[in-house]
Design a protein around this motif. Structure first.
Motif, PDB file in Angstrom:
ATOM      1  N   LEU A 232       0.825  -1.207   0.000  1.00 53.54           N
ATOM      2  CA  LEU A 232       0.000   0.000   0.000  1.00 53.54           C
ATOM      3  C   LEU A 232       0.861   1.260   0.000  1.00 53.54           C
ATOM      4  O   LEU A 232       0.540   2.246  -0.677  1.00 53.54           O
ATOM      5  N   MET A 233       1.975   1.238   0.761  1.00 57.24           N
ATOM      6  CA  MET A 233       2.859   2.395   0.793  1.00 57.24           C
ATOM      7  C   MET A 233       3.488   2.622  -0.579  1.00 57.24           C
ATOM      8  O   MET A 233       3.575   3.757  -1.066  1.00 57.24           O
ATOM      9  N   GLY A 234       3.936   1.534  -1.222  1.00 56.97           N
ATOM     10  CA  GLY A 234       4.511   1.671  -2.551  1.00 56.97           C
ATOM     11  C   GLY A 234       3.518   2.243  -3.537  1.00 56.97           C
ATOM     12  O   GLY A 234       3.866   3.090  -4.371  1.00 56.97           O
ATOM     13  N   ARG A 235       2.269   1.791  -3.429  1.00 55.90           N
ATOM     14  CA  ARG A 235       1.244   2.289  -4.340  1.00 55.90           C
ATOM     15  C   ARG A 235       1.011   3.778  -4.122  1.00 55.90           C
ATOM     16  O   ARG A 235       0.875   4.553  -5.087  1.00 55.90           O
ATOM     17  N   SER A 236       0.968   4.217  -2.850  1.00 55.35           N
ATOM     18  CA  SER A 236       0.736   5.633  -2.566  1.00 55.35           C
ATOM     19  C   SER A 236       1.892   6.500  -3.029  1.00 55.35           C
ATOM     20  O   SER A 236       1.708   7.671  -3.377  1.00 55.35           O
ATOM     21  N   LEU A 237       3.108   5.939  -3.051  1.00 50.69           N
ATOM     22  CA  LEU A 237       4.281   6.685  -3.502  1.00 50.69           C
ATOM     23  C   LEU A 237       4.554   6.481  -4.993  1.00 50.69           C
ATOM     24  O   LEU A 237       5.568   6.943  -5.500  1.00 50.69           O
ATOM     25  N   LYS A 238       3.635   5.759  -5.661  1.00 51.81           N
ATOM     26  CA  LYS A 238       3.759   5.485  -7.111  1.00 51.81           C
ATOM     27  C   LYS A 238       5.041   4.703  -7.421  1.00 51.81           C
ATOM     28  O   LYS A 238       5.758   4.981  -8.390  1.00 51.81           O
ATOM     29  N   LEU A 239       5.343   3.717  -6.585  1.00 52.21           N
ATOM     30  CA  LEU A 239       6.504   2.849  -6.765  1.00 52.21           C
ATOM     31  C   LEU A 239       6.040   1.441  -7.094  1.00 52.21           C
ATOM     32  O   LEU A 239       5.013   0.971  -6.589  1.00 52.21           O
ATOM     33  N   ARG A 240       6.787   0.758  -7.965  1.00 47.36           N
ATOM     34  CA  ARG A 240       6.535  -0.656  -8.209  1.00 47.36           C
ATOM     35  C   ARG A 240       6.952  -1.439  -6.951  1.00 47.36           C
ATOM     36  O   ARG A 240       7.957  -1.121  -6.315  1.00 47.36           O
ATOM     37  N   VAL A 241       6.189  -2.471  -6.622  1.00 44.43           N
ATOM     38  CA  VAL A 241       6.516  -3.317  -5.477  1.00 44.43           C
ATOM     39  C   VAL A 241       6.733  -4.740  -5.980  1.00 44.43           C
ATOM     40  O   VAL A 241       5.885  -5.299  -6.695  1.00 44.43           O
ATOM     41  N   VAL A 242       7.905  -5.296  -5.619  1.00 42.46           N
ATOM     42  CA  VAL A 242       8.290  -6.639  -6.048  1.00 42.46           C
ATOM     43  C   VAL A 242       8.399  -7.519  -4.807  1.00 42.46           C
ATOM     44  O   VAL A 242       9.088  -7.156  -3.848  1.00 42.46           O
ATOM     45  N   ALA A 243       7.757  -8.661  -4.822  1.00 43.24           N
ATOM     46  CA  ALA A 243       7.868  -9.624  -3.722  1.00 43.24           C
ATOM     47  C   ALA A 243       8.881 -10.683  -4.121  1.00 43.24           C
ATOM     48  O   ALA A 243       8.738 -11.333  -5.161  1.00 43.24           O
ATOM     49  N   GLU A 244       9.920 -10.870  -3.304  1.00 45.82           N
ATOM     50  CA  GLU A 244      10.925 -11.884  -3.624  1.00 45.82           C
ATOM     51  C   GLU A 244      10.762 -13.083  -2.691  1.00 45.82           C
ATOM     52  O   GLU A 244      10.217 -12.978  -1.588  1.00 45.82           O
ATOM     53  N   GLY A 245      11.226 -14.236  -3.168  1.00 48.06           N
ATOM     54  CA  GLY A 245      11.115 -15.454  -2.370  1.00 48.06           C
ATOM     55  C   GLY A 245       9.760 -16.121  -2.481  1.00 48.06           C
ATOM     56  O   GLY A 245       9.357 -16.858  -1.570  1.00 48.06           O
ATOM     57  N   VAL A 246       9.049 -15.900  -3.589  1.00 45.74           N
ATOM     58  CA  VAL A 246       7.733 -16.513  -3.783  1.00 45.74           C
ATOM     59  C   VAL A 246       7.943 -17.963  -4.240  1.00 45.74           C
ATOM     60  O   VAL A 246       8.527 -18.207  -5.294  1.00 45.74           O
ATOM     61  N   GLU A 247       7.430 -18.906  -3.416  1.00 44.47           N
ATOM     62  CA  GLU A 247       7.669 -20.321  -3.707  1.00 44.47           C
ATOM     63  C   GLU A 247       6.390 -21.137  -3.832  1.00 44.47           C
ATOM     64  O   GLU A 247       6.421 -22.272  -4.319  1.00 44.47           O
ATOM     65  N   THR A 248       5.260 -20.607  -3.350  1.00 46.28           N
ATOM     66  CA  THR A 248       4.012 -21.389  -3.380  1.00 46.28           C
ATOM     67  C   THR A 248       2.896 -20.611  -4.069  1.00 46.28           C
ATOM     68  O   THR A 248       2.925 -19.379  -4.153  1.00 46.28           O
ATOM     69  N   LYS A 249       1.889 -21.369  -4.525  1.00 47.91           N
ATOM     70  CA  LYS A 249       0.739 -20.733  -5.166  1.00 47.91           C
ATOM     71  C   LYS A 249      -0.085 -19.944  -4.163  1.00 47.91           C
ATOM     72  O   LYS A 249      -0.706 -18.936  -4.522  1.00 47.91           O
ATOM     73  N   ASN A 250      -0.090 -20.373  -2.895  1.00 54.44           N
ATOM     74  CA  ASN A 250      -0.827 -19.630  -1.874  1.00 54.44           C
ATOM     75  C   ASN A 250      -0.204 -18.255  -1.650  1.00 54.44           C
ATOM     76  O   ASN A 250      -0.912 -17.254  -1.457  1.00 54.44           O
ATOM     77  N   GLN A 251       1.132 -18.197  -1.653  1.00 56.38           N
ATOM     78  CA  GLN A 251       1.804 -16.901  -1.526  1.00 56.38           C
ATOM     79  C   GLN A 251       1.443 -16.009  -2.706  1.00 56.38           C
ATOM     80  O   GLN A 251       1.162 -14.810  -2.538  1.00 56.38           O
ATOM     81  N   LEU A 252       1.457 -16.581  -3.903  1.00 54.41           N
ATOM     82  CA  LEU A 252       1.115 -15.802  -5.091  1.00 54.41           C
ATOM     83  C   LEU A 252      -0.336 -15.322  -5.030  1.00 54.41           C
ATOM     84  O   LEU A 252      -0.639 -14.183  -5.426  1.00 54.41           O
ATOM     85  N   ALA A 253      -1.235 -16.175  -4.520  1.00 60.06           N
ATOM     86  CA  ALA A 253      -2.639 -15.787  -4.414  1.00 60.06           C
ATOM     87  C   ALA A 253      -2.794 -14.575  -3.499  1.00 60.06           C
ATOM     88  O   ALA A 253      -3.571 -13.658  -3.796  1.00 60.06           O
ATOM     89  N   PHE A 254      -2.059 -14.566  -2.380  1.00 59.58           N
ATOM     90  CA  PHE A 254      -2.098 -13.410  -1.473  1.00 59.58           C
ATOM     91  C   PHE A 254      -1.640 -12.154  -2.204  1.00 59.58           C
ATOM     92  O   PHE A 254      -2.252 -11.084  -2.094  1.00 59.58           O
ATOM     93  N   LEU A 255      -0.552 -12.249  -2.966  1.00 58.05           N
ATOM     94  CA  LEU A 255      -0.003 -11.090  -3.676  1.00 58.05           C
ATOM     95  C   LEU A 255      -0.978 -10.581  -4.737  1.00 58.05           C
ATOM     96  O   LEU A 255      -1.083  -9.367  -4.968  1.00 58.05           O
ATOM     97  N   LYS A 256      -1.714 -11.506  -5.377  1.00 61.02           N
ATOM     98  CA  LYS A 256      -2.693 -11.076  -6.376  1.00 61.02           C
ATOM     99  C   LYS A 256      -3.832 -10.320  -5.722  1.00 61.02           C
ATOM    100  O   LYS A 256      -4.299  -9.285  -6.233  1.00 61.02           O
ATOM    101  N   VAL A 257      -4.290 -10.823  -4.577  1.00 62.37           N
ATOM    102  CA  VAL A 257      -5.361 -10.140  -3.864  1.00 62.37           C
ATOM    103  C   VAL A 257      -4.931  -8.743  -3.461  1.00 62.37           C
ATOM    104  O   VAL A 257      -5.707  -7.773  -3.558  1.00 62.37           O
TER     105      VAL A 257
END
Length: 638
Positions: free
Chosen positions: A586-611
């Motif tokens: 949310l902070m990255g979005r408010s500052l107009k910055l791209r946010v990258v999540a590293e260390g994504v290993e499971t589909k459940n983690q990816l589902a959280f990031l999509k939400v």
């Protein structure tokens, strides 16, 4: 020599007191008070600006003035003069005590080289009025260390000892102690005559032996101070006991003069391999070593890492390899070195010497020149690191490093939008060496600089080649180490690599950590703005693990934030991690910055990031880091 600290009792001209603007009727008491203090009297019609006691490291100098025309003003003047008289009398007593104790005071001005002393200080230093004249009274071998000691950066308690050759032929064993800085360019302290002074031109063994080395009693004092300096600098102190085995046996047929010459050559070789700031001494009692007819030396050095002590020891072993020759005689010597460390082994200088001596005995038992730490476990650790460091230096020379690539994927479209370049070391015998093993060592040794430039160059070449082969352009991310970020020519080096490889700046992304930026935030803003103006993208890696200020975060010209993998690992089961990851997105979005999540290993983690509408993801769920050819195949299928 002219000096504001000398009292009339030493035969110098008394200080001058000026009565400025004081009426004749009011001068009687003032004059009597000042003359009792040993001042000369002089009147003048001029007026001074104010009435004050000038304080400047030395005892007070009185400036009189301000049209004293009333009883209260005159009383203040008398009180000031009376206080000065008391101080002058105290000063005379102090200087008498200085003569009895053979301790004098000095003040050094780094701008002019001027050296001012009290009368006893001047006597002990043979009347030296500046650093140059003092160095003329010191042996050439000691001049460099003494000159370095007077350089800017003296800290209270710093000590240096040396032998001074007076013009009358006497040799004095002296100690200089720094106790304060009055101004940025001035230092002050005292000079002390040490015990057992030689009376003739020969340097006494109580202070230095014929090789110019301190003896153990002085060495212990110096180690005490070295420990204090190391603590202030958050460093370690290593004490090395150097054991020269069977020197007496190797020279049993030599004349005594030749043996002394050999010992001098040996000491000179060892000393030349050290820094001027390193402490080098002769032990007073080498115990079992001395009884075996061997020779021994003591050394104390400040170190940042345990292997720094091992590196010094290795250098000493190298300079004592080969034959020693004196006239027609030749000898092959073996050097055993024992190491003890403050604070891990002890913080007591005598105990450190004892432990180092014991380690030297262990090194001797190996039957050849060698090194041993007091802590047996440290031996294996240090030698493993030394071996790895030697291989690492060789790898830099032979260009054994490869660059692997891990894709960054747009979470919404599931397409590759970037790659991160990650270094790998392929050793011909050890195979692929883990970055966790060699990256910290590369940073400690400074080898990360050539390695980092190699990674940057290879990554830019590959990115440009992929573009030339018709693949859609993607942004190439390269990590910068703290050592690289502190390079004064970093900006020029990066632009030169882009120019040589032909990659446009907008397709390069530099990744830096929070701690690197916050180390000197103002300087970081300046260099990041230069990169930004050139069109290079900037990303903060491992975001959330540092201590960056949000106010600075707005000032940094950055393009993206990378959520550290530690917050992604348990994002589906740990509410705190989920809250932190959400806040960063949310902070990255408010500052107009791209946010990258590293260390994504499971589909459940990816589902959280999509939400949570995170922009990009990176991790083993998509691909491990792979060589350039396999990374290209991933782009072909993109």
């Amino acid at each position: 020599m002219s000096n504001p600290e000398r009292s009339p009792s030493n035969g110098a001209s008394p200080p001058l007191a000026l009565a400025l603007g004081v009426a004749d009727d009011d001068q009687t008491d003032l004059r009597r008070t000042l003359e009792q203090a040993g001042f000369r009297w002089q009147t003048t019609p001029e007026t001074a600006l104010n009435l004050e006691l000038v304080r400047d490291c030395s005892p007070k100098v009185l400036v009189l003035g301000d049209q004293v025309d009333g009883a209260s003003s005159l009383q203040a003047l008398l009180q000031a003069a009376g206080g000065l008289a008391d101080e002058v009398r105290d000063l005379a007593e102090i200087e008498q005590l200085e003569r009895l104790a053979q301790v004098g005071r000095w003040r050094f001005d780094a701008n002019t080289g001027r050296l001012d002393c009290t009368s006893e200080g001047a006597r002990l230093l043979d009347g030296a009025e500046d650093l140059a004249s003092l160095l003329e009274c010191v042996e050439p071998a000691q001049q460099g260390a003494l000159q370095d000691w007077f350089s800017p950066g003296l800290e209270s308690g710093d000590v240096v000892e040396f032998a001074l050759h007076a013009h009358n032929g006497a040799v004095r064993r002296l100690r200089l102690v720094h106790y304060g800085t009055c101004r940025m360019h001035q230092a002050s302290g005292f000079v002390q005559a040490l015990a057992n002074q030689p009376t003739g031109p020969d340097i006494g063994a109580e202070f230095h032996d014929s090789r110019g080395l301190q003896v153990q009693s002085d060495f212990v004092d110096q180690v005490h101070r070295g420990i204090a300096r190391a603590n202030r600098g958050k460093r370690s102190l290593a004490v090395l006991f150097l054991h020269v085995e069977q020197l007496a046996r190797a020279t049993q047929t030599w004349l005594p003069a030749d043996v002394r010459a050999l010992r001098s050559i040996l000491a000179e070789r060892l000393r030349n391999a050290l820094r001027s700031s390193d402490l080098f001494a002769r032990p007073e009692d080498a115990g079992d070593l001395a009884s075996a007819g061997d020779d021994a030396f003591l050394l104390a050095i400040e170190v940042d890492r345990d292997q720094d002590a091992a590196n010094v020891a290795r250098r000493l072993l190298e300079v004592t390899e080969g034959r020693f020759s004196v006239g027609e005689h030749h000898a092959q010597l073996q050097l055993g070195i024992g190491v003890a460390l403050h604070p891990s082994d002890s913080s007591s200088p005598p105990r450190l010497i004892e432990l180092a001596c014991g380690a030297a005995l262990e090194a001797r038992e190996k039957g050849q020149s060698g090194l041993s730490f007091h802590d047996a476990a440290k031996n294996a650790e240090v030698f493993q690191k030394l071996s790895l460091e030697a291989h690492l230096r060789r790898a830099v020379e032979l260009e054994q490093f490869e660059v692997f690539y891990q894709p960054k994927v747009n979470v919404a479209t599931d397409t590759i939008v970037g790659m991160e370049a990650l270094v790998r070391w392929r050793h011909p015998e050890m195979g692929l060496v883990s970055p966790l093993e060699f990256i910290p060592l590369a940073e400690e040794t400074g080898l990360i600089l050539p390695i980092g430039e190699t990674v940057l160059r290879q990554a830019c070449m590959v990115a440009k080649r992929w573009q030339d082969e018709g693949l859609p352009p993607i942004r190439m991310a390269v990590n910068l180490s703290s050592a690289q970020f502190e390079q004064p020519d970093l900006y020029e080096m990066v632009l030169q690599v882009l120019d040589e490889t032909g990659l446009a700046p907008e397709w390069l992304e530099l990744e830096l950590t929070e701690s690197m930026l916050m180390g000197d935030a103002e300087a970081a803003v300046v260099i990041l703005r230069r990169f930004k103006r050139a069109g290079i993208h900037i990303s903060i890696d491992d975001f959330g693990t540092g201590y960056s200020s949000l106010s600075y975060l707005r000032r940094f010209p950055i393009d993206s934030l990378k959520i550290d993998r530690s917050f992604i690992r348990d994002v589906n089961v740990n509410a705190d991690d989920a809250a932190i990851a959400t806040s960063i997105i949310l902070m990255g979005r408010s500052l107009k910055l791209r946010v990258v999540a590293e260390g994504v290993e499971t589909k459940n983690q990816l589902a959280f990031l999509k939400v949570m509408q995170c922009d990009e993801a990176q991790g083993y769920l998509y691909s491990r880091p792979v060589p350039a050819d396999e990374a290209r195949k991933l782009l072909d299928r993109n």
